[in-house]
Enzyme design. Structure first.
Site, PDB file in Angstrom:
ATOM      1  N   ASP A   1       0.282   7.803  -9.266  1.00 42.23           N
ATOM      2  CA  ASP A   1      -0.518   7.346 -10.408  1.00 42.23           C
ATOM      3  C   ASP A   1      -1.529   6.326  -9.872  1.00 42.23           C
ATOM      4  O   ASP A   1      -1.420   5.137 -10.101  1.00 42.23           O
ATOM      5  CB  ASP A   1       0.408   6.713 -11.447  1.00 42.23           C
ATOM      6  CG  ASP A   1      -0.378   6.119 -12.609  1.00 42.23           C
ATOM      7  OD1 ASP A   1      -1.493   6.594 -12.879  1.00 42.23           O
ATOM      8  OD2 ASP A   1       0.130   5.161 -13.234  1.00 42.23           O
TER       9      ASP A   1
ATOM     10  N   ASP B   1       0.857  -1.176   0.000  1.00 46.21           N
ATOM     11  CA  ASP B   1       0.000   0.000   0.000  1.00 46.21           C
ATOM     12  C   ASP B   1       0.904   1.241   0.000  1.00 46.21           C
ATOM     13  O   ASP B   1       1.732   1.410   0.906  1.00 46.21           O
ATOM     14  CB  ASP B   1      -0.863  -0.051   1.267  1.00 46.21           C
ATOM     15  CG  ASP B   1      -1.789   1.141   1.406  1.00 46.21           C
ATOM     16  OD1 ASP B   1      -1.600   2.150   0.698  1.00 46.21           O
ATOM     17  OD2 ASP B   1      -2.700   1.063   2.241  1.00 46.21           O
ATOM     18  N   GLY B   2       0.756   2.096  -1.000  1.00 47.51           N
ATOM     19  CA  GLY B   2       1.612   3.273  -1.116  1.00 47.51           C
ATOM     20  C   GLY B   2       1.536   4.163   0.115  1.00 47.51           C
ATOM     21  O   GLY B   2       2.538   4.758   0.536  1.00 47.51           O
TER      22      GLY B   2
END
Lengths: 308, 308
Positions: free
Chosen positions: A182, A161-162
């Site tokens: 993005d 998970d970013g």
């Protein structure tokens, strides 16, 4: 008699119309009362990953199409517009962009663009943090012109998970010169990427004068108040925040807004800091210096709402 | 149970989907494999005029919509983008635009924009030649924010074929400084407006250094070879021909190409010759000097195809 037989396959976004199958993009919350349709030549893949509904089909006129949770993410025909703008605007706006972080970007189009700067000797390190490895695998199979570098040793891929990855950086000295978010739209796993706290995490993960860019999920015609609010949130964290637009046919309204930000107030983000070498310009199908600048130009009504 | 009951009314572009009525714009010739849909709140009018199928409906989110031969001409929500760009680019590119001719423009949006220059004292004479007076009458009723000046004594309205009108000028000394071709697409009564002979008639009807602009019916993503050919045709007649784009959600791909031309090779049409007075700028929702210039900027691939 249908030209194409889908057998027992059904999907809420696919309808039969006059002997053909069509994909219709509808979202009563984000863009009520309008819908964009593409004629289907072939269903290539459909699955529910751990995070989202993933549909890939071959369209009759736009090549292969990646759809997440019913929303078109890219088509082979026009994807380069978005991938080039979101990548080259922040990288060309930075005087020395050595370390690049991509959050999301599972179709691998952004890292394809970042690699161009590795090959020009500017960028030294590329990291991509994507939550859903299924998107990477399916893009490698069905969008091979986009997913060319996910196994390249010059790119570090982290399946995570970013948001959590950025939180983990709070206790590390690892910092980036450019961060590109993005993500998919806020409905789904990307929800956290559109809140104030995310901007704080981005700032923490940046070197001094670092630049972040994110897709806004909106454009000026759809929901300008949401955009205004997103800019207000970004400005709580960054001193220099700008809005720009990418013009491409397969996103709703034919345009998608991006937000780019830095704490370097001397940096006019709408003008690139560097020029592309003449012998490299043919690698860029969408981006050039004039496009970079023009992307920041808005119609009067939107300009007064967003920039004043 | 349908929310809206259309009774026995049917139209080839209207379908029932999930208890709602939707208008779908489809054109297998101009944009195969894609379709844009708007949800209908109410059918306002449908008729076959002498020249075309005219449908006007109220959409749930874009206001009233004018459709000719199944193609969206304008919606109340975004019409100003196109009307302003096609009008103000040629007028602001001319040093002294006194006489303006509008070919087509039956929704009267272009003359609304020209009147702004009459009120600023620049333009002295406005003529509009529309073939289908039914479009003017219906616009006056259903698009009142567009059709405000069709009965204004400052505008001369001629109900005639624009092509024939231009031919009649060959034997007259009546010439214009700016000619705006605001036609429908080539399929239908506007077919002649996209051929070489039309450019010759335009040149004949212009004063020295006069400027013409026309909608191309295409954009770079749909049919760039057609555009290239149209530019080649225009260049057979005019020495200075440029392509520009209007970005608005309700045209196919979210963008529509325009062609602007003059025989004055010193005129950089992409830069306005004059500035709008500061106290008048609030009348312009889309157009400003930066938008004028940015409209001429193209992505690399389209720029090399169209401008080299």
């Amino acid at each position: 008699m249908l030209d194409l037989d889908l057998g027992s396959f059904t999907h809420p976004s696919i309808s039969q119309v006059g002997g053909k199958y069509w994909f219709y993009e509808k979202d009563e919350q984000s863009f009520p009362g309008q819908s964009f349709g593409l004629e289907i030549e072939k269903i290539l893949h459909h699955t529910h990953s751990k995070y989202q509904d993933i549909l890939i089909f071959k369209s009759t006129k736009f090549g292969n199409v990646l759809v997440l949770n019913g929303i078109i993410q890219c088509t082979e025909r026009d994807e380069f517009a978005y991938q080039e703008l979101i990548t080259h605007v922040p990288i060309m706006s930075h005087t020395n962009p050595e370390k690049i972080l991509v959050i999301g970007g599972g179709d691998c189009g952004v890292i394809r663009e970042v690699i161009k700067h590795v090959e020009m000797g500017t960028v030294k390190e590329v990291t991509m943090v994507e939550i859903d490895d299924m998107v990477i695998k399916l893009s490698a199979k069905y969008l091979p012109q986009m997913a060319k570098f996910h196994n390249d040793p010059r790119v570090k891929i982290i399946i995570d998970d970013g948001f959590e990855y950025l939180k983990s950086l709070q206790t590390q000295s690892n910092k980036y010169d450019v961060i590109i978010t993005d993500s998919s739209d806020p409905e789904g796993p990307a929800e956290e990427f559109f809140k104030v706290n995310y901007f704080n995490l981005l700032l923490n993960a940046l070197n001094e004068n670092g630049i972040v860019i994110m897709q806004s999920s909106e454009n000026i015609w759809l929901n300008i108040n949401y955009l205004k609010n997103l800019l207000v949130n970004a400005k709580q964290v960054f001193h220099n925040v700008r809005y720009l637009q990418c013009y491409m046919p397969l996103y709703t309204s034919g345009q998608l807004g991006l937000i780019v930000a830095t704490n370097d107030c001397q940096n006019d983000l709408s003008s690139p800091q560097r020029s592309l070498p003449a012998d490299k310009q043919s690698q860029f199908k969408y981006y050039n210096s004039a496009v970079h600048q023009a992307s920041f130009v808005l119609p009067n009504w939107a300009n007064s709402l967003l920039n004043n």
